[in-house]
Design an enzyme around this catalytic site. Structure first.
Site, short mmCIF file in Angstrom:
data_model
loop_
_atom_site.label_atom_id
_atom_site.label_comp_id
_atom_site.label_asym_id
_atom_site.label_seq_id
_atom_site.Cartn_x
_atom_site.Cartn_y
_atom_site.Cartn_z
CG LEU A 76 -5.31 9.70 5.29
CD1 LEU A 76 -5.23 9.33 6.76
CD2 LEU A 76 -6.31 10.83 5.08
CE LYS A 85 -3.98 -2.11 0.06
NZ LYS A 85 -4.86 -2.06 -1.12
NE ARG A 86 3.18 1.14 -4.90
CZ ARG A 86 2.97 -0.14 -5.23
NH1 ARG A 86 2.92 -1.09 -4.29
NH2 ARG A 86 2.84 -0.49 -6.49
CD GLU A 109 -2.21 16.46 1.93
OE1 GLU A 109 -1.62 16.81 0.90
OE2 GLU A 109 -1.66 15.90 2.90
N GLY A 167 -3.53 17.20 7.78
CA GLY A 167 -4.03 17.00 9.15
C GLY A 167 -3.01 16.37 10.06
CG LEU A 175 -6.26 8.75 0.17
CD1 LEU A 175 -5.94 8.95 -1.30
CD2 LEU A 175 -6.77 10.05 0.77
CD GLU A 214 0.38 16.14 7.12
OE1 GLU A 214 -0.07 17.13 7.71
OE2 GLU A 214 -0.29 15.12 6.87
N GLY A 266 0.61 12.92 3.86
CA GLY A 266 1.06 12.57 5.21
C GLY A 266 2.49 12.03 5.24
#
Ligand code: 1HE
Length: 270
Positions: A75, A36-37, A143, A151, A77, A123, A120
């Site tokens: 994230l 899922k990378r 995003e 977030g 998704l 981030e 993310g």
């Protein structure tokens, strides 16, 4: 540089989405969800948080990397659609707690980046203290295109590295930066050839682990806080921090070693 890594034992061996190994004072934490990378779901963010809190005392520096073709796709998704507004806030705060455990944890963290460092993933990278990017690295903040906002601490951390204008551009237009441009704009401190990032990260981590603990503490804990203060308040905190660090026996011994010609000089890169 090759350190003699062995798989972590005890609490650090308990995470199925992280692979953790240690070599003396250096721990290597690898995001381990390549199919899922390395997209970050609730379990992965909780495991990251727990792992950084559980680092044993002998670990003095961490190398953080990602398994497979990419550092991190951000994230997960597939979990996004499930959340109410209230759950979204709690979720964002869980990322903040994990990223704070990295940025303001006990030890410096060197991120080794390759492939996608997006959303993310950026981030996460920006919560680390030093970023080494392989040539394959690219940075994006999709995003804006996904109809959401950062977030995981990105709005506080990415502008401090690359500026508000760069982040605004990346979010509004979907602009993707390559490794070289990322370095020029402050997203990474080093760009290295593909396949050599881990060795570079280990070399830096080993050097960092050899510093006096209070020096590393003051860089990780005091420096970013001082940068957020007014100059006058910052200088006051600096005077306290420098006096605390100087008073430590490790600092005194290192200064003595230099004066007695037992320590290396500052030298220009060969
Ligand atoms: C994912 C995710 C993901 C991959 N969530 N499943 N992040 C993004 O918007 C980036 C979305 N991902 C991508 O753009 C690409 O996947 C990559 C450029 C990262 C990699 O491309 P590639 O060709 O190597 O892989 P792939 O075929 O797209 O993905 C492989 C699998 O990973 C596939 O699942 P499969 O079941 O079909 O095999 C993908 O669905 C899955 N996958 N990325 C879920 N992100 C705290 S707020 C943070 C806000 C954000 O991070 S928003 C940005 C989200």
């Amino acid at each position: 540089m090759s350190l003699n890594f062995a798989p972590a034992t005890g609490a650090l061996a308990a995470f199925d989405l992280l692979y953790i190994e240690t070599a003396g004072a250096v721990a290597h934490i690898r995001l381990n969800r390549p199919a899922k990378r390395n997209a970050i779901n609730d379990t992965l963010i909780a495991q990251l948080h727990s792992a950084f809190i559980a680092l044993p005392a002998e670990v003095k520096a961490v190398v953080l990397s990602g398994a497979g073709e990419h550092f991190c796709a951000g994230l997960d998704l597939s979990e996004l659609t499930e959340r109410s507004v209230a759950e979204g806030i709690v979720h964002s705060r869980s990322w903040h707690a994990a990223m704070d455990a990295i940025q303001f944890g006990r030890v410096p963290v060197v991120a080794v980046l390759h492939g996608a460092v997006v959303g993310g993933g950026l981030e996460l990278a920006s919560s680390c203290h030093i970023r080494v990017a392989e040539e394959s690295t690219y940075y994006g903040l999709p995003e804006g295109q996904r109809g959401i906002f950062v977030g995981g601490g990105g709005s506080a951390r990415v502008p401090r590295l690359a500026g508000v204008a760069t982040m605004t551009d990346m979010m509004l237009t979907g602009r993707v930066l390559d490794a070289q441009e990322g370095e020029r704009r402050g997203l990474s401190q080093y760009v290295v050839a593909d396949g050599t990032g881990f060795a570079k990260g280990c070399e830096l981590a080993a050097r960092i682990a050899g510093n006096a603990p209070l020096s590393n503490f003051s860089v990780v804990q005091a420096l970013p806080r001082i940068a957020d203060l007014s100059q006058s308040d910052g200088l006051f905190v600096e005077s306290l921090m420098s006096s605390i660090a100087q008073g430590d026996e490790a600092a005194k011994e290192r200064v003595r070693a230099f004066l007695e010609k037992r320590a290396g000089k500052v030298e220009k890169k060969a």
